[in-house]
Write a protein that holds these residues in place. Structure first.
Motif, PDB file in Angstrom:
ATOM      1  N   MET A 224      69.140 -19.608  -2.439  1.00 54.85           N
ATOM      2  CA  MET A 224      68.293 -18.560  -3.016  1.00 54.85           C
ATOM      3  C   MET A 224      68.405 -18.536  -4.541  1.00 54.85           C
ATOM      4  O   MET A 224      67.410 -18.369  -5.252  1.00 54.85           O
ATOM      5  CB  MET A 224      68.687 -17.191  -2.453  1.00 54.85           C
ATOM      6  CG  MET A 224      68.392 -17.019  -0.972  1.00 54.85           C
ATOM      7  SD  MET A 224      66.714 -17.527  -0.510  1.00 54.85           S
ATOM      8  CE  MET A 224      67.095 -18.773   0.731  1.00 54.85           C
ATOM      9  N   ILE A 225      69.625 -18.694  -5.070  1.00 52.02           N
ATOM     10  CA  ILE A 225      69.823 -18.703  -6.516  1.00 52.02           C
ATOM     11  C   ILE A 225      69.085 -19.884  -7.142  1.00 52.02           C
ATOM     12  O   ILE A 225      68.411 -19.761  -8.171  1.00 52.02           O
ATOM     13  CB  ILE A 225      71.326 -18.750  -6.850  1.00 52.02           C
ATOM     14  CG1 ILE A 225      72.014 -17.448  -6.406  1.00 52.02           C
ATOM     15  CG2 ILE A 225      71.540 -18.980  -8.344  1.00 52.02           C
ATOM     16  CD1 ILE A 225      73.532 -17.519  -6.447  1.00 52.02           C
ATOM     17  N   ARG A 226      69.214 -21.049  -6.513  1.00 48.71           N
ATOM     18  CA  ARG A 226      68.569 -22.252  -7.044  1.00 48.71           C
ATOM     19  C   ARG A 226      67.045 -22.129  -7.007  1.00 48.71           C
ATOM     20  O   ARG A 226      66.343 -22.519  -7.949  1.00 48.71           O
ATOM     21  CB  ARG A 226      69.024 -23.481  -6.250  1.00 48.71           C
ATOM     22  CG  ARG A 226      68.958 -24.782  -7.005  1.00 48.71           C
ATOM     23  CD  ARG A 226      69.671 -25.887  -6.250  1.00 48.71           C
ATOM     24  NE  ARG A 226      68.967 -26.240  -5.030  1.00 48.71           N
ATOM     25  CZ  ARG A 226      67.915 -27.072  -4.989  1.00 48.71           C
ATOM     26  NH1 ARG A 226      67.480 -27.615  -6.102  1.00 48.71           N
ATOM     27  NH2 ARG A 226      67.340 -27.352  -3.850  1.00 48.71           N
ATOM     28  N   TYR A 227      66.539 -21.575  -5.913  1.00 50.85           N
ATOM     29  CA  TYR A 227      65.092 -21.400  -5.741  1.00 50.85           C
ATOM     30  C   TYR A 227      64.508 -20.511  -6.839  1.00 50.85           C
ATOM     31  O   TYR A 227      63.417 -20.767  -7.355  1.00 50.85           O
ATOM     32  CB  TYR A 227      64.827 -20.789  -4.366  1.00 50.85           C
ATOM     33  CG  TYR A 227      63.373 -20.609  -4.005  1.00 50.85           C
ATOM     34  CD1 TYR A 227      62.629 -21.660  -3.457  1.00 50.85           C
ATOM     35  CD2 TYR A 227      62.734 -19.387  -4.191  1.00 50.85           C
ATOM     36  CE1 TYR A 227      61.301 -21.487  -3.109  1.00 50.85           C
ATOM     37  CE2 TYR A 227      61.406 -19.209  -3.856  1.00 50.85           C
ATOM     38  CZ  TYR A 227      60.693 -20.259  -3.310  1.00 50.85           C
ATOM     39  OH  TYR A 227      59.367 -20.092  -2.978  1.00 50.85           O
ATOM     40  N   ASP A 234      58.786 -12.130  -6.418  1.00 50.35           N
ATOM     41  CA  ASP A 234      58.192 -11.914  -5.098  1.00 50.35           C
ATOM     42  C   ASP A 234      58.228 -13.179  -4.245  1.00 50.35           C
ATOM     43  O   ASP A 234      58.373 -13.113  -3.016  1.00 50.35           O
ATOM     44  CB  ASP A 234      56.765 -11.359  -5.193  1.00 50.35           C
ATOM     45  CG  ASP A 234      55.853 -12.194  -6.066  1.00 50.35           C
ATOM     46  OD1 ASP A 234      56.353 -13.086  -6.781  1.00 50.35           O
ATOM     47  OD2 ASP A 234      54.624 -11.946  -6.056  1.00 50.35           O
ATOM     48  N   ASP A 235      58.154 -14.358  -4.896  1.00 45.86           N
ATOM     49  CA  ASP A 235      58.320 -15.612  -4.145  1.00 45.86           C
ATOM     50  C   ASP A 235      59.726 -15.682  -3.557  1.00 45.86           C
ATOM     51  O   ASP A 235      59.919 -16.063  -2.405  1.00 45.86           O
ATOM     52  CB  ASP A 235      58.118 -16.831  -5.068  1.00 45.86           C
ATOM     53  CG  ASP A 235      56.683 -16.981  -5.539  1.00 45.86           C
ATOM     54  OD1 ASP A 235      55.773 -16.576  -4.801  1.00 45.86           O
ATOM     55  OD2 ASP A 235      56.490 -17.491  -6.652  1.00 45.86           O
ATOM     56  N   GLY A 236      60.728 -15.310  -4.372  1.00 46.88           N
ATOM     57  CA  GLY A 236      62.113 -15.357  -3.909  1.00 46.88           C
ATOM     58  C   GLY A 236      62.377 -14.391  -2.789  1.00 46.88           C
ATOM     59  O   GLY A 236      63.113 -14.700  -1.837  1.00 46.88           O
ATOM     60  N   TYR A 239      60.934 -15.846   0.348  1.00 47.94           N
ATOM     61  CA  TYR A 239      61.726 -16.990   0.832  1.00 47.94           C
ATOM     62  C   TYR A 239      63.002 -16.523   1.522  1.00 47.94           C
ATOM     63  O   TYR A 239      63.356 -17.013   2.597  1.00 47.94           O
ATOM     64  CB  TYR A 239      62.050 -17.896  -0.357  1.00 47.94           C
ATOM     65  CG  TYR A 239      62.730 -19.203  -0.003  1.00 47.94           C
ATOM     66  CD1 TYR A 239      62.439 -19.883   1.180  1.00 47.94           C
ATOM     67  CD2 TYR A 239      63.650 -19.781  -0.876  1.00 47.94           C
ATOM     68  CE1 TYR A 239      63.055 -21.091   1.481  1.00 47.94           C
ATOM     69  CE2 TYR A 239      64.268 -20.988  -0.582  1.00 47.94           C
ATOM     70  CZ  TYR A 239      63.968 -21.633   0.605  1.00 47.94           C
ATOM     71  OH  TYR A 239      64.586 -22.827   0.900  1.00 47.94           O
ATOM     72  N   VAL A 240      63.708 -15.550   0.917  1.00 49.98           N
ATOM     73  CA  VAL A 240      64.965 -15.105   1.531  1.00 49.98           C
ATOM     74  C   VAL A 240      64.697 -14.371   2.841  1.00 49.98           C
ATOM     75  O   VAL A 240      65.511 -14.424   3.774  1.00 49.98           O
ATOM     76  CB  VAL A 240      65.798 -14.249   0.552  1.00 49.98           C
ATOM     77  CG1 VAL A 240      65.215 -12.848   0.361  1.00 49.98           C
ATOM     78  CG2 VAL A 240      67.243 -14.156   1.030  1.00 49.98           C
ATOM     79  N   ALA A 241      63.558 -13.694   2.949  1.00 44.46           N
ATOM     80  CA  ALA A 241      63.216 -13.035   4.209  1.00 44.46           C
ATOM     81  C   ALA A 241      63.025 -14.065   5.320  1.00 44.46           C
ATOM     82  O   ALA A 241      63.529 -13.902   6.442  1.00 44.46           O
ATOM     83  CB  ALA A 241      61.943 -12.199   4.040  1.00 44.46           C
ATOM     84  N   THR A 242      62.318 -15.143   4.999  1.00 45.80           N
ATOM     85  CA  THR A 242      62.106 -16.204   5.989  1.00 45.80           C
ATOM     86  C   THR A 242      63.413 -16.909   6.330  1.00 45.80           C
ATOM     87  O   THR A 242      63.712 -17.194   7.491  1.00 45.80           O
ATOM     88  CB  THR A 242      61.080 -17.224   5.446  1.00 45.80           C
ATOM     89  OG1 THR A 242      59.879 -16.536   5.125  1.00 45.80           O
ATOM     90  CG2 THR A 242      60.802 -18.310   6.468  1.00 45.80           C
ATOM     91  N   TRP A 243      64.204 -17.196   5.291  1.00 39.63           N
ATOM     92  CA  TRP A 243      65.499 -17.863   5.496  1.00 39.63           C
ATOM     93  C   TRP A 243      66.400 -17.039   6.403  1.00 39.63           C
ATOM     94  O   TRP A 243      66.950 -17.530   7.391  1.00 39.63           O
ATOM     95  CB  TRP A 243      66.157 -18.086   4.122  1.00 39.63           C
ATOM     96  CG  TRP A 243      67.476 -18.795   4.155  1.00 39.63           C
ATOM     97  CD1 TRP A 243      68.686 -18.248   4.441  1.00 39.63           C
ATOM     98  CD2 TRP A 243      67.721 -20.189   3.899  1.00 39.63           C
ATOM     99  NE1 TRP A 243      69.672 -19.200   4.371  1.00 39.63           N
ATOM    100  CE2 TRP A 243      69.106 -20.395   4.033  1.00 39.63           C
ATOM    101  CE3 TRP A 243      66.907 -21.256   3.546  1.00 39.63           C
ATOM    102  CZ2 TRP A 243      69.693 -21.638   3.837  1.00 39.63           C
ATOM    103  CZ3 TRP A 243      67.504 -22.487   3.343  1.00 39.63           C
ATOM    104  CH2 TRP A 243      68.883 -22.674   3.491  1.00 39.63           C
ATOM    105  N   ASN A 244      66.553 -15.756   6.070  1.00 36.37           N
ATOM    106  CA  ASN A 244      67.485 -14.916   6.822  1.00 36.37           C
ATOM    107  C   ASN A 244      66.966 -14.550   8.203  1.00 36.37           C
ATOM    108  O   ASN A 244      67.759 -14.175   9.076  1.00 36.37           O
ATOM    109  CB  ASN A 244      67.832 -13.654   6.035  1.00 36.37           C
ATOM    110  CG  ASN A 244      69.087 -13.831   5.204  1.00 36.37           C
ATOM    111  OD1 ASN A 244      69.698 -14.903   5.209  1.00 36.37           O
ATOM    112  ND2 ASN A 244      69.489 -12.795   4.490  1.00 36.37           N
TER     113      ASN A 244
END
Length: 270
Positions: A224-227, A234-236, A239-244
């Motif tokens: 997440m930090i790298r992304y 809002d992109d991050g 992404y973290v919602a999908t990842w988690n």
């Protein structure tokens, strides 16, 4: 692990200790260095037992940067045709960039322990690491300006996110040397230590603390930090919602919560 010419690699207690091992050459980055670092970080990525990497230099210095013999070898490949020379140089620069991209893109946290010289290409290398620590008397310099070139293996791209744009410009334009204490003040290193022994002990303690955490959680946090370096907030969040949505189903979450409630130390699978 294989035998390496430019490195020494050891694995203990979930921490891989990767040491640049050319102390007689001030750990200058020769041809073996640039190819072997890719092999090593591929191994790190593929080995579940490795949870954290500590990167250090053997002897009195971390690294004096790119080996000038390597630059001479590249120069000897150039001919009279400007276009072909440019193509040769561009391919070589992209190849060298790929070596430090392997560090940056590693799934596991990489902690740099820096003593003595950290010059030129060594700044490119530590900029690709997650965190940096040094001795108080370490010496840092973006030396490329003093040999008539722009740094081209990651310093100018990664360092502004670490120390800020203005400070990066000052160091890059002047090539001046800063010590460990100034490096700490500007955020280049997180913490300084009195000597090389205390440095390595301290960085290993931090590495072991990270290695004791859920590897799924550490992996997600780093990703997440790298992304977020190249995306909007809002992109991050998306992404973290999908990842988690996937990762919160890991057994690590149940293990961590049970350990917290029972005041026990959790033990996570690789």
């Amino acid at each position: 692990m294989s035998d390496y010419k430019a490195f020494r690699v050891e694995l203990a207690d979930k921490v891989a200790h990767v040491t640049i091992n050319r102390p007689e050459k001030v750990n200058a980055m020769n041809a073996d260095f640039w190819s072997e670092i890719i092999e090593i970080f591929r191994w790190v990525d593929a080995t579940d037992e490795v949870r954290v990497v500590v990167l250090s230099g053997a002897g009195k210095h971390f690294s004096s940067g790119i080996d000038l013999m390597l630059l001479a070898q590249v120069g000897s490949q150039l001919g009279k045709d400007v276009g072909r020379n440019a193509e040769t140089l561009r391919r070589k620069i992209l190849e060298l960039q790929g070596s430090f991209n392997a560090v940056d893109q590693c799934r596991k946290p990489v902690l740099a322990a820096i003593q003595g010289y950290c010059l030129g290409g060594a700044i490119d290398l530590i900029a690709a690491c997650d965190m940096r620590y040094s001795t108080v008397d370490a010496q840092f310099s973006i030396k490329e300006i003093d040999i008539g070139m722009a740094a081209d293996v990651g310093t100018l791209q990664r360092l502004p996110r670490i120390i800020g744009d203005g400070m990066m410009r000052e160091l890059a334009y002047t090539g001046r040397t800063i010590d460990g204490e100034e490096a700490r003040r500007i955020g280049l290193v997180n913490r300084t230590f009195g000597d090389a022994s205390a440095l390595l002990d301290g960085v290993m303690e931090i590495a072991w603390e990270i290695a004791a955490k859920s590897p799924i959680a550490v992996r997600g946090t780093k990703e997440m930090i790298r992304y977020m370096r190249d995306h909007r907030v809002d992109d991050g969040l998306e992404y973290v919602a999908t990842w988690n949505a996937a990762m919160l189903q890991s057994a690590d979450l149940r293990v961590a919560m049970a350990a917290h409630m029972s005041k026990q130390k959790p033990e996570f699978a690789d």
